[in-house]
Scaffold this motif. Structure first.
Motif, PDB file in Angstrom:
ATOM      1  N   THR A   1     -19.883-106.491  42.320  1.00 25.66           N
ATOM      2  CA  THR A   1     -20.043-107.895  42.993  1.00 25.66           C
ATOM      3  C   THR A   1     -18.934-108.957  42.459  1.00 25.66           C
ATOM      4  OG1 THR A   1     -21.537-109.162  41.578  1.00 25.66           O
ATOM      5  CG2 THR A   1     -22.243-107.800  43.196  1.00 25.66           C
ATOM      6  N   ILE A   2     -18.697-108.700  41.155  1.00 20.30           N
ATOM      7  CA  ILE A   2     -17.808-109.864  40.495  1.00 20.30           C
ATOM      8  C   ILE A   2     -16.403-110.027  40.929  1.00 20.30           C
ATOM      9  CG2 ILE A   2     -16.596-110.266  38.287  1.00 20.30           C
ATOM     10  CD1 ILE A   2     -18.885-108.790  36.890  1.00 20.30           C
TER      11      ILE A   2
ATOM     12  N   MET B   1     -14.078-109.120  31.879  1.00 18.67           N
ATOM     13  CA  MET B   1     -14.982-108.160  31.316  1.00 18.67           C
ATOM     14  C   MET B   1     -14.578-107.873  29.687  1.00 18.67           C
ATOM     15  SD  MET B   1     -17.643-107.636  33.429  1.00 18.67           S
ATOM     16  CE  MET B   1     -17.230-109.387  33.587  1.00 18.67           C
TER      17      MET B   1
ATOM     18  N   PHE C   1     -10.823-109.499  37.116  1.00 19.45           N
ATOM     19  CA  PHE C   1     -12.115-109.455  36.563  1.00 19.45           C
ATOM     20  C   PHE C   1     -12.228-108.307  35.476  1.00 19.45           C
ATOM     21  CE2 PHE C   1     -12.766-112.504  39.926  1.00 19.45           C
ATOM     22  CZ  PHE C   1     -13.468-113.395  39.176  1.00 19.45           C
TER      23      PHE C   1
ATOM     24  N   ILE D   1     -16.615-102.854  38.530  1.00 14.37           N
ATOM     25  CA  ILE D   1     -15.397-103.381  39.067  1.00 14.37           C
ATOM     26  C   ILE D   1     -14.592-102.341  39.683  1.00 14.37           C
ATOM     27  CG2 ILE D   1     -13.396-104.589  38.464  1.00 14.37           C
ATOM     28  CD1 ILE D   1     -15.067-106.297  36.694  1.00 14.37           C
TER      29      ILE D   1
ATOM     30  N   MET E   1     -20.335-102.911  33.834  1.00  9.02           N
ATOM     31  CA  MET E   1     -19.857-103.945  34.555  1.00  9.02           C
ATOM     32  C   MET E   1     -18.138-103.590  35.008  1.00  9.02           C
ATOM     33  SD  MET E   1     -21.196-107.639  33.563  1.00  9.02           S
ATOM     34  CE  MET E   1     -22.796-107.837  33.070  1.00  9.02           C
TER      35      MET E   1
ATOM     36  N   GLN F   1     -15.559-111.050  28.004  1.00 11.51           N
ATOM     37  CA  GLN F   1     -17.242-110.862  28.070  1.00 11.51           C
ATOM     38  C   GLN F   1     -17.345-110.157  26.842  1.00 11.51           C
ATOM     39  OE1 GLN F   1     -18.892-110.867  31.737  1.00 11.51           O
ATOM     40  NE2 GLN F   1     -20.858-110.460  30.779  1.00 11.51           N
TER      41      GLN F   1
ATOM     42  N   LEU G   1     -26.728-116.239  35.586  1.00 10.32           N
ATOM     43  CA  LEU G   1     -25.899-115.742  34.639  1.00 10.32           C
ATOM     44  C   LEU G   1     -26.038-116.612  33.265  1.00 10.32           C
ATOM     45  CD1 LEU G   1     -22.601-114.935  36.351  1.00 10.32           C
ATOM     46  CD2 LEU G   1     -24.311-113.216  35.774  1.00 10.32           C
TER      47      LEU G   1
ATOM     48  N   TYR H   1     -23.894-105.111  39.218  1.00 12.75           N
ATOM     49  CA  TYR H   1     -23.507-106.397  39.319  1.00 12.75           C
ATOM     50  C   TYR H   1     -21.862-106.257  38.904  1.00 12.75           C
ATOM     51  CZ  TYR H   1     -22.272-111.448  38.214  1.00 12.75           C
ATOM     52  OH  TYR H   1     -21.685-112.515  38.373  1.00 12.75           O
ATOM     53  N   GLY H   2     -21.441-105.411  38.354  1.00  5.12           N
ATOM     54  CA  GLY H   2     -19.936-105.303  38.248  1.00  5.12           C
ATOM     55  C   GLY H   2     -19.302-105.116  39.477  1.00  5.12           C
TER      56      GLY H   2
ATOM     57  N   SER I   1     -15.129-101.651  43.187  1.00  2.00           N
ATOM     58  CA  SER I   1     -15.297-102.753  43.951  1.00  2.00           C
ATOM     59  C   SER I   1     -14.237-102.752  45.152  1.00  2.00           C
ATOM     60  CB  SER I   1     -15.246-103.992  43.409  1.00  2.00           C
ATOM     61  OG  SER I   1     -15.310-105.063  43.845  1.00  2.00           O
TER      62      SER I   1
END
Length: 495
Positions: A376-377, A158, A154, A321, A317, A161, A247, A373-374, A324
């Motif tokens: 959770t990704i 990103m 992820f 991550i 994000m 993204q 999203l 939110y990052g 995370s």
């Protein structure tokens, strides 16, 4: 044969993650710009665009369980899932280019062309991304290593993204010499070529290692029955739908938020005050001083602000991550996901309170939302892989791809609903791409979409994850018992 648990190498983690970078160059473009491309570039009416996105996405979503059944029963010298990444790499790139091309058809012809190319694209995406996602569940049986793999994956997402949300519009203007239609075609050609290469790297650098302990092959009926009895799977399916509604809705609506709601003059002042304009000027001075062409950043404040807004959110994000894995290893995926998603939702809901000239608050809320939110990704997809383990643990049968297919069904359904909501809300509130200034009703609808409407699915998702039973203790129990079974059966292979 005794089970040997091998720690995944950095090379394999990076190689695997490049597949998601490739796929997300297309996926993020669909999620962020498809409604804009149809309405403002290809000049398709908003209501027709909403219908195309919803029906096309629903067809793609319904194909996922079929693709899961096919993938679980694929037998090749490369494994079950890796060959699909190889077989679909070129078709994926070609159809992505066609979907963002603008042939000069009649209004009815444009709608038909957009519908056909979008449907084919989501079908090929399923044939590629479902086996790719399922592959994460068979690269390793170690849940901590799976958390690490998800974090690598992820970060790549990103990066994609960031490219799409921060740099796509500048790329479109540069590669199209100001013509957005030509720019989209040329940009997608570039993405298609890069994507094909990255898919091939993923295929070459990965290896399937986790195999079911059962000596019997499961039937399709058994696979479906296992799913329906799998409560964590049901919860993750609903959660996935809800997450991707939000999203797609907020991601697709932000460009309209910047172009129609925020005060363009105040956005310009904000960019000047934070030194962004000076940075672009300095960058271009350096480039031209080296004999290179200057970087053509969009001149209008709305587009510049939108790109910087997305870039800042994505950077945060990536920072999220980074936290995370350690948080999940300590507290468990479920609890960390629930808390982080709830906090991130607060900063989405806050957009409802911001007046059109509160640019600093808009950017600050985006940065804070992005960070939480990052976190959770990576956890969403790591939890789905855990659900495949849970199914094997409960039923002594493993159907990895059909479990992931259900989740990608949820992703597609959420994306279709959210994407259709973008175009549908615009149509409902009277959006007209030909108008220089939208009505007050339209602008209010856009504001509601990026705040209240976008928050509701996330809040429902928090409620769902609280019912998910695979906490930290259950993760450890499942992993230990499955390793014992595989060791006894001599079917878990690693090098």
């Amino acid at each position: 044969m005794q089970t040997v648990v091998q720690k995944l190498s950095v090379t394999e983690k990076i190689g695997y993650s490049l597949g998601d970078l490739a796929a997300n160059l297309i996926f993020q473009t669909l999620m962020t710009f498809l409604a804009f491309f149809y309405t403002d570039v290809y000049q398709i009416p908003a209501a027709a665009a909403a219908t195309i996105i919803f029906i096309g996405g629903l067809i793609g979503a319904c194909f996922n369980p079929i693709m899961g059944i096919i993938a679980d029963r694929t037998q090749s010298r490369w494994g079950k899932f890796r060959p699909w990444i190889l077989w679909t790499s070129v078709p994926f790139g070609v159809i992505a280019l066609l979907a963002f091309s603008t042939p000069d058809f009649s209004p009815e012809g444009k709608i038909a062309y957009a519908f056909i190319t979008y449907v084919v694209l989501v079908l090929v995406y399923s044939a590629n991304n479902l086996p790719y996602s399922a592959l994460s569940g068979v690269l390793t049986g170690n849940m901590a290593d799976r958390n690490s793999l998800s974090a690598y994956r992820f970060v790549a997402v990103m990066v994609a993204q960031f490219i799409i949300q921060a740099l796509l519009l500048p790329l479109v203007l540069i590669l199209g010499d100001g013509d957005k239609a030509v720019g989209f075609e040329n940009t997608m050609t570039l993405f298609a070529c890069v994507g094909i290469v990255f898919f091939l790297i993923t295929f070459i650098t990965t290896k399937e290692r986790v195999f079911t302990c059962s000596s019997e092959k499961s039937t399709i009926r058994q696979d479906i029955a296992d799913l329906l009895k799998n409560k964590p799977w049901v919860i993750m399916l609903v959660l996935t739908v809800l997450v991707f509604i939000t999203l797609a809705l907020k991601g697709g609506m932000y460009i309209f938020y910047f172009e129609n709601y925020l005060d363009a003059q105040q956005v310009a002042v904000f960019l000047e005050d934070i030194g962004f304009n000076a940075f672009i000027v300095g960058l271009n001075a350096m480039l031209t001083g080296m004999g290179l062409t200057e970087f053509l950043w969009p001149k209008d404040a709305a587009t510049s602000g939108f790109s910087l807004f997305n870039a800042g959110g994505i950077i945060c994000m990536i920072l999220g991550i980074g936290f995370s894995k350690s948080l999940a290893d300590r507290f468990g995926k479920r609890d960390v996901f629930a808390v982080a998603l709830f906090i991130s939702t607060i900063f989405v809901l806050a957009f409802y309170l911001f007046p059109a000239d509160a640019i600093a608050l808009v950017f600050s809320s985006q940065l804070l939302h992005g960070f939480f939110y990052g976190i959770t990704i990576p956890l969403l997809w790591a939890m789905i892989a855990d659900v495949a383990d849970y199914s094997e643990w409960k039923n002594h049968r493993r159907a990895t791809a059909i479990i992931f297919s259900a989740m990608i069904f949820g992703l597609k359904l959420g994306l279709s609903i959210g994407g259709a909501l973008v175009a549908g809300i615009l149509a409902h509130y009277g959006y007209d791409a030909q108008l220089e200034v939208q009505s007050a009703e339209t602008i209010h609808g856009i504001k509601l979409s990026v705040s209240l409407y976008a928050s509701l699915p996330f809040l429902l998702g928090v409620a769902c994850i609280c019912l998910y039973e695979i906490n930290k203790a259950k993760e450890n129990q499942i992993e230990q018992e499955l390793n014992e079974r595989r060791a006894a059966a001599g079917l878990a292979q690693a090098e």
